[in-house]
Design an enzyme around this catalytic site. Structure first.
Site: not given
Length: 307
Positions: A40-41
């Site tokens: 996940l960024d």
């Protein structure tokens, strides 16, 4: 904490990387065998399943679909395709009805080709794209096929140029790329304003937990309550039950098991391309196998407690 095998569903905060979460869990549970199921960024919040112990070996057999709720800001293009990047162009957005906007969204439903953002973890000649981008190198990324199973227009704010979407998609889909490309299709620009992942790999945010709560659980000696057993994450896979000690011994020594449809739970589907989870009569997980092409034997692919 005694049982360290299974999955923790982390509710990731903004600013924390997926690897940061893994490092914290390793430290909290005092184990090196920890891995996440997909990056996940840092600016994305929400569901981040983390595998612990032997569960790390089963990550590839989890469901691959993911669901997001995100906001797209029209009128702005950045070098990262999200609001946190450097603005490289600005353009007015069109006056458009909800119905017409939803028609444009049809271009993103089903199987589509998308070019990942240049600031991404995609490999380019052995190096991550984001590293090349930060070094101001010139390079191009090839389009990749992804699947958008569901794309729902939740809200359209015409005044501020903000689109809110719910997206159910395959692994490898970049929502930032959808934001960028939707802006282009609307003869404007677009970037991702904010994003939350509400489900991933069969896990939902309703089962997620903050890392701070895990710390409290360890202090209160009940942190194991947060761990989801590996077998519970494999409910989508057909089940083979081994009742005989002879068959279990064959399995744990890496030998094939003769296929018998009576060993399967009723209603299971199977072919030689789908994984099969193997359990004993107590429903303890023994591993993963595949049918051979002749559909006569089940060959071990992943064996727990191998002898």
């Amino acid at each position: 904490m005694e049982n360290k095998d299974g999955f923790l569903v982390i509710n990731k905060d903004k600013g924390c990387t997926s690897h940061d979460c893994v490092k914290q869990i390793r430290k909290l549970l005092n184990t090196r065998k920890v891995g996440h199921t997909g990056t996940l960024d840092p600016e994305v919040i929400g569901t981040l399943p983390i595998a612990i112990g032997s569960a790390t070996r089963f990550i590839q057999y989890l469901p691959q679909g993911k669901t997001y709720i995100g906001q797209i800001k029209l009128g702005i293009r950045t070098n990262t395709d999200d609001i946190h990047g450097e603005i490289i162009n600005q353009k007015c957005w069109p006056k458009i009805s909800d119905e017409k906007l939803d028609q444009y969204l049809n271009k993103f439903r089903g199987l589509i080709k998308q070019i990942p953002p240049k600031v991404s973890s995609v490999h380019v000649n052995g190096e991550r794209a984001y590293k090349k981008s930060f070094n101001n190198e010139n390079f191009e990324l090839a389009p990749r096929e992804v699947k958008i199973d569901e794309l729902i227009l939740m809200k359209w704010d015409q005044i501020n140029g903000i689109i809110e979407l719910k997206i159910n998609c395959s692994a490898g889909t970049y929502i930032r790329a959808i934001a960028r490309d939707l802006g282009e299709i609307l003869n404007s620009e677009g970037c991702l304003l904010q994003l939350k992942r509400i489900s991933a790999c069969g896990f939902h945010e309703k089962n997620s937990i903050k890392i701070s709560d895990i710390k409290k659980g360890i202090d209160q000696k009940n942190a194991s309550n947060f761990i989801i057993p590996t077998i519970s994450a494999l409910n989508h896979i057909s089940t083979l039950i081994l009742n005989k000690e002879e068959d279990i011994n064959f399995w744990q020594t890496g030998r094939a098991i003769k296929f018998d449809i009576n060993y399967f739970n009723e209603g299971n589907n199977f072919d030689n391309k789908k994984p099969i989870k193997v359990v004993d009569k107590r429903k303890m997980l023994l591993g993963i196998g595949f049918l051979n092409k002749e559909l006569t034997n089940i060959n071990p692919k992943l064996v727990l407690n191998a002898k």
